[in-house]
Motif scaffolding. Structure first.
Motif, PDB file in Angstrom:
ATOM      1  N   VAL A  27     -36.269 -11.894  26.771  1.00 16.46           N
ATOM      2  CA  VAL A  27     -35.918 -11.504  25.399  1.00 16.46           C
ATOM      3  C   VAL A  27     -36.106 -10.008  25.202  1.00 16.46           C
ATOM      4  O   VAL A  27     -35.250  -9.326  24.622  1.00 16.46           O
ATOM      5  CB  VAL A  27     -36.782 -12.303  24.400  1.00 16.46           C
ATOM      6  N   GLU A  28     -37.202  -9.481  25.702  1.00 15.29           N
ATOM      7  CA  GLU A  28     -37.454  -8.036  25.578  1.00 15.29           C
ATOM      8  C   GLU A  28     -36.382  -7.232  26.298  1.00 15.29           C
ATOM      9  O   GLU A  28     -35.826  -6.272  25.743  1.00 15.29           O
ATOM     10  CB  GLU A  28     -38.835  -7.718  26.151  1.00 15.29           C
ATOM     11  N   ALA A  29     -36.062  -7.622  27.533  1.00 14.79           N
ATOM     12  CA  ALA A  29     -35.077  -6.877  28.315  1.00 14.79           C
ATOM     13  C   ALA A  29     -33.682  -6.998  27.714  1.00 14.79           C
ATOM     14  O   ALA A  29     -32.902  -6.026  27.702  1.00 14.79           O
ATOM     15  CB  ALA A  29     -35.070  -7.391  29.758  1.00 14.79           C
ATOM     16  N   ALA A  30     -33.336  -8.173  27.198  1.00 14.98           N
ATOM     17  CA  ALA A  30     -32.001  -8.367  26.623  1.00 14.98           C
ATOM     18  C   ALA A  30     -31.813  -7.502  25.386  1.00 14.98           C
ATOM     19  O   ALA A  30     -30.760  -6.859  25.217  1.00 14.98           O
ATOM     20  CB  ALA A  30     -31.800  -9.837  26.273  1.00 14.98           C
ATOM     21  N   GLN A  31     -32.803  -7.456  24.518  1.00 15.36           N
ATOM     22  CA  GLN A  31     -32.665  -6.636  23.314  1.00 15.36           C
ATOM     23  C   GLN A  31     -32.603  -5.154  23.661  1.00 15.36           C
ATOM     24  O   GLN A  31     -31.827  -4.396  23.071  1.00 15.36           O
ATOM     25  CB  GLN A  31     -33.828  -6.927  22.360  1.00 15.36           C
ATOM     26  N   ARG A  32     -33.386  -4.757  24.629  1.00 16.07           N
ATOM     27  CA  ARG A  32     -33.364  -3.359  25.058  1.00 16.07           C
ATOM     28  C   ARG A  32     -31.999  -2.986  25.622  1.00 16.07           C
ATOM     29  O   ARG A  32     -31.542  -1.840  25.484  1.00 16.07           O
ATOM     30  CB  ARG A  32     -34.460  -3.130  26.101  1.00 16.07           C
ATOM     31  N   ALA A  33     -31.307  -3.958  26.237  1.00 18.65           N
ATOM     32  CA  ALA A  33     -30.000  -3.706  26.855  1.00 18.65           C
ATOM     33  C   ALA A  33     -28.837  -3.839  25.868  1.00 18.65           C
ATOM     34  O   ALA A  33     -27.684  -3.651  26.262  1.00 18.65           O
ATOM     35  CB  ALA A  33     -29.792  -4.668  28.020  1.00 18.65           C
ATOM     36  N   GLY A  34     -29.116  -4.189  24.619  1.00 17.37           N
ATOM     37  CA  GLY A  34     -28.064  -4.227  23.616  1.00 17.37           C
ATOM     38  C   GLY A  34     -27.504  -5.597  23.292  1.00 17.37           C
ATOM     39  O   GLY A  34     -26.521  -5.706  22.546  1.00 17.37           O
ATOM     40  N   PHE A  35     -28.109  -6.670  23.803  1.00 19.28           N
ATOM     41  CA  PHE A  35     -27.647  -8.021  23.490  1.00 19.28           C
ATOM     42  C   PHE A  35     -28.154  -8.430  22.101  1.00 19.28           C
ATOM     43  O   PHE A  35     -29.291  -8.128  21.742  1.00 19.28           O
ATOM     44  CB  PHE A  35     -28.147  -9.007  24.543  1.00 19.28           C
ATOM     45  N   THR A  36     -27.317  -9.146  21.351  1.00 14.67           N
ATOM     46  CA  THR A  36     -27.667  -9.467  19.965  1.00 14.67           C
ATOM     47  C   THR A  36     -27.696 -10.968  19.674  1.00 14.67           C
ATOM     48  O   THR A  36     -27.929 -11.366  18.534  1.00 14.67           O
ATOM     49  CB  THR A  36     -26.688  -8.793  18.993  1.00 14.67           C
ATOM     50  N   ALA A  62     -38.896 -16.036  17.887  1.00 11.09           N
ATOM     51  CA  ALA A  62     -38.518 -15.371  16.637  1.00 11.09           C
ATOM     52  C   ALA A  62     -39.444 -14.204  16.316  1.00 11.09           C
ATOM     53  O   ALA A  62     -39.033 -13.224  15.683  1.00 11.09           O
ATOM     54  CB  ALA A  62     -38.522 -16.380  15.495  1.00 11.09           C
ATOM     55  N   ALA A  63     -40.687 -14.283  16.770  1.00 13.83           N
ATOM     56  CA  ALA A  63     -41.637 -13.197  16.529  1.00 13.83           C
ATOM     57  C   ALA A  63     -41.284 -11.938  17.296  1.00 13.83           C
ATOM     58  O   ALA A  63     -41.813 -10.857  16.999  1.00 13.83           O
ATOM     59  CB  ALA A  63     -43.052 -13.655  16.900  1.00 13.83           C
ATOM     60  N   GLU A  64     -40.396 -12.061  18.297  1.00 15.74           N
ATOM     61  CA  GLU A  64     -40.033 -10.927  19.147  1.00 15.74           C
ATOM     62  C   GLU A  64     -38.689 -10.305  18.760  1.00 15.74           C
ATOM     63  O   GLU A  64     -38.233  -9.373  19.422  1.00 15.74           O
ATOM     64  CB  GLU A  64     -39.953 -11.388  20.613  1.00 15.74           C
ATOM     65  N   LEU A  65     -38.029 -10.816  17.711  1.00 17.70           N
ATOM     66  CA  LEU A  65     -36.656 -10.406  17.429  1.00 17.70           C
ATOM     67  C   LEU A  65     -36.572  -9.058  16.728  1.00 17.70           C
ATOM     68  O   LEU A  65     -37.312  -8.775  15.778  1.00 17.70           O
ATOM     69  CB  LEU A  65     -35.959 -11.437  16.539  1.00 17.70           C
ATOM     70  N   THR A 315     -34.361 -10.475  36.751  1.00 19.68           N
ATOM     71  CA  THR A 315     -33.644 -10.737  35.507  1.00 19.68           C
ATOM     72  C   THR A 315     -33.564  -9.487  34.647  1.00 19.68           C
ATOM     73  O   THR A 315     -32.504  -9.164  34.085  1.00 19.68           O
ATOM     74  CB  THR A 315     -34.334 -11.869  34.734  1.00 19.68           C
ATOM     75  N   ALA A 316     -34.667  -8.756  34.541  1.00 20.89           N
ATOM     76  CA  ALA A 316     -34.666  -7.524  33.749  1.00 20.89           C
ATOM     77  C   ALA A 316     -33.714  -6.491  34.350  1.00 20.89           C
ATOM     78  O   ALA A 316     -32.998  -5.784  33.620  1.00 20.89           O
ATOM     79  CB  ALA A 316     -36.078  -6.961  33.658  1.00 20.89           C
ATOM     80  N   ALA A 317     -33.677  -6.406  35.673  1.00 24.44           N
ATOM     81  CA  ALA A 317     -32.772  -5.458  36.335  1.00 24.44           C
ATOM     82  C   ALA A 317     -31.316  -5.841  36.086  1.00 24.44           C
ATOM     83  O   ALA A 317     -30.465  -4.971  35.855  1.00 24.44           O
ATOM     84  CB  ALA A 317     -33.069  -5.413  37.833  1.00 24.44           C
ATOM     85  N   TYR A 318     -31.027  -7.136  36.137  1.00 19.56           N
ATOM     86  CA  TYR A 318     -29.671  -7.606  35.848  1.00 19.56           C
ATOM     87  C   TYR A 318     -29.274  -7.218  34.425  1.00 19.56           C
ATOM     88  O   TYR A 318     -28.179  -6.678  34.184  1.00 19.56           O
ATOM     89  CB  TYR A 318     -29.612  -9.121  36.022  1.00 19.56           C
ATOM     90  N   LEU A 319     -30.147  -7.489  33.462  1.00 18.19           N
ATOM     91  CA  LEU A 319     -29.825  -7.190  32.069  1.00 18.19           C
ATOM     92  C   LEU A 319     -29.652  -5.697  31.834  1.00 18.19           C
ATOM     93  O   LEU A 319     -28.749  -5.270  31.096  1.00 18.19           O
ATOM     94  CB  LEU A 319     -30.921  -7.753  31.159  1.00 18.19           C
ATOM     95  N   GLU A 320     -30.492  -4.893  32.461  1.00 24.59           N
ATOM     96  CA  GLU A 320     -30.368  -3.439  32.302  1.00 24.59           C
ATOM     97  C   GLU A 320     -29.025  -2.951  32.828  1.00 24.59           C
ATOM     98  O   GLU A 320     -28.349  -2.139  32.190  1.00 24.59           O
ATOM     99  CB  GLU A 320     -31.521  -2.745  33.024  1.00 24.59           C
ATOM    100  N   GLU A 325     -23.538  -0.991  32.068  1.00 19.97           N
ATOM    101  CA  GLU A 325     -22.190  -0.908  32.627  1.00 19.97           C
ATOM    102  C   GLU A 325     -21.152  -1.740  31.873  1.00 19.97           C
ATOM    103  O   GLU A 325     -19.955  -1.523  32.056  1.00 19.97           O
ATOM    104  CB  GLU A 325     -22.218  -1.343  34.099  1.00 19.97           C
ATOM    105  N   VAL A 326     -21.612  -2.673  31.027  1.00 19.53           N
ATOM    106  CA  VAL A 326     -20.660  -3.550  30.338  1.00 19.53           C
ATOM    107  C   VAL A 326     -20.875  -3.548  28.823  1.00 19.53           C
ATOM    108  O   VAL A 326     -19.946  -3.281  28.056  1.00 19.53           O
ATOM    109  CB  VAL A 326     -20.760  -4.995  30.877  1.00 19.53           C
ATOM    110  N   VAL A 327     -22.094  -3.843  28.378  1.00 20.79           N
ATOM    111  CA  VAL A 327     -22.341  -3.963  26.942  1.00 20.79           C
ATOM    112  C   VAL A 327     -22.100  -2.644  26.219  1.00 20.79           C
ATOM    113  O   VAL A 327     -21.374  -2.592  25.218  1.00 20.79           O
ATOM    114  CB  VAL A 327     -23.769  -4.478  26.686  1.00 20.79           C
ATOM    115  N   ALA A 328     -22.695  -1.573  26.711  1.00 19.30           N
ATOM    116  CA  ALA A 328     -22.543  -0.276  26.034  1.00 19.30           C
ATOM    117  C   ALA A 328     -21.088   0.205  26.016  1.00 19.30           C
ATOM    118  O   ALA A 328     -20.595   0.620  24.962  1.00 19.30           O
ATOM    119  CB  ALA A 328     -23.456   0.769  26.690  1.00 19.30           C
ATOM    120  N   PRO A 329     -20.346   0.151  27.142  1.00 23.69           N
ATOM    121  CA  PRO A 329     -18.948   0.623  27.099  1.00 23.69           C
ATOM    122  C   PRO A 329     -18.048  -0.211  26.183  1.00 23.69           C
ATOM    123  O   PRO A 329     -17.018   0.291  25.720  1.00 23.69           O
ATOM    124  CB  PRO A 329     -18.494   0.504  28.562  1.00 23.69           C
TER     125      PRO A 329
END
Length: 348
Positions: A27-36, A62-65, A315-320, A325-329
């Motif tokens: 959850v931490e890595a996904a939010q940092r990478a721009g997933f919503t 939910a406490a981490e959102l 998993t964190a490396a994959y999300l980063e 390379e995909v979410v931000a562009p």
């Protein structure tokens, strides 16, 4: 274009506390990478892999959102639940998340899950439809009366309503025409599964649009589930995907998942799955998503960042990498609207 993740299962050999830590770090890595969107499915008495039950897990997460991030169930095995219990659990979760819940729900595909709860597997679709009807009454009415085929409630007060009005959005999973029509009638959107090719989806969208129009219901873009693997080249991505996903796909096919042929998954894995996986370099995957968005009214796009056996660092490396390379562009990418959708022309 918004992106989300599906937080799945883990081998039962993984200690449960390590499994929970993996979820929190994901959850931490996904939010940092721009997933919503952060979502998880459901199974009971599953063979070989542990599924944390989604409602208590999502309440913890939910406490981490971050403020702009939503969580969801993708998908609950709806018909094994009693609708009053499920409606109150989900309403509580919507309150805990301050109105950020998405309710993904379906029938599942494992008969044993119905057997252990004493529910008729052959009647799962009728059960699902009545379940949604009763839950909606629990969420939207001050008193509930319902006399149906499976459930009977006589003028009882409701005490627990969700924050979202009239209810949290309902995403209904479906793979074939009958299910897509059901999703159009009883849900707010149809969730497109990763086992369907884009060509198959194109052929079903017209069915969905027609059914929504017949019922006088509005149209909302479809959440699209897809597997995604980014690497230095297409061939590398294909190889990497086979390395992490083959075991799980074999498990899916062996337990009877529709649209997967067990023999082909075991012996011709890449040929059987590559048409519904986004593969290649970051630029290639972005182009594939742009092509889909130009053909289908979709959003968000949900991917799986973790396969059983991967650790938290992988998993964190994959999300980063996918975030970079995909979410931000593609942050500003918009898919076509329903008015622009062109149904496929049938041969003959």
């Amino acid at each position: 274009m918004e992106f989300g993740i599906l937080m799945g299962d883990q081998p039962v050999s993984t200690p449960p506390e390590e499994h929970l830590d993996l979820m929190l770090r994901k959850v931490e890595a996904a939010q940092r990478a721009g997933f919503t969107y952060l979502t998880i499915g459901q199974h009971y008495l599953y063979d070989g892999f542990r599924w944390f039950q989604p409602i208590p897990l999502l309440a913890r997460l939910a406490a981490e959102l971050d403020d702009h991030v939503r969580i969801g169930t993708t998908v609950l095995v709806g018909p094994v639940h009693h609708p009053v219990s499920l409606a109150e659990d989900l309403a509580t979760l919507d309150v805990i998340t301050r109105g950020k819940l998405v309710v993904g729900i379906g029938t599942g595909y494992l008969a044993h899950e119905y057997d252990v709860f004493g529910k008729p597997f052959k009647q799962r679709y009728s059960l699902l439809e009545e379940l949604i009807e009763v839950m909606t009454k629990c969420w939207t009415e001050d008193r509930v009366t319902h006399h149906g085929r499976f459930f009977d409630i006589d003028d009882r007060p409701t005490h627990l309503h969700p924050i979202q009005k009239p209810r949290p959005p309902i995403w209904l999973g479906a793979m074939k025409e009958t299910g897509v029509r059901r999703a159009a009638r009883h849900g707010d959107v149809w969730t497109i599964t990763p086992q369907q090719t884009i060509e198959q989806v194109e052929g079903l969208i017209g069915t969905y649009i027609d059914e929504r129009a017949r019922c006088g219901l509005p149209l909302t873009k479809f959440p699209l589930r897809r597997e995604l693997q980014v690497a230095a080249s297409y061939d590398d991505a294909l190889r990497d995907f086979a390395e992490v996903a083959r075991v799980k796909y074999v498990s899916y096919a062996g337990q009877g998942m529709q649209l997967l042929d067990q023999e082909r998954v075991e012996n011709e894995f890449l040929e059987n799955v590559k048409d519904h996986v986004l593969l290649g370099t970051g630029d290639q995957v972005c182009d594939q998503i742009r092509d889909i968005a130009a053909r289908l009214p979709i959003g968000p796009l949900l991917i799986r960042p973790h396969w059983p056996g991967m650790d938290a660092e992988q998993t964190a490396a994959y999300l980063e990498r996918v975030g970079r390379e995909v979410v931000a562009p593609l942050r500003d990418l918009e898919s076509i609207g329903f008015e622009e959708f062109q149904p496929p022309v049938l041969a003959g």
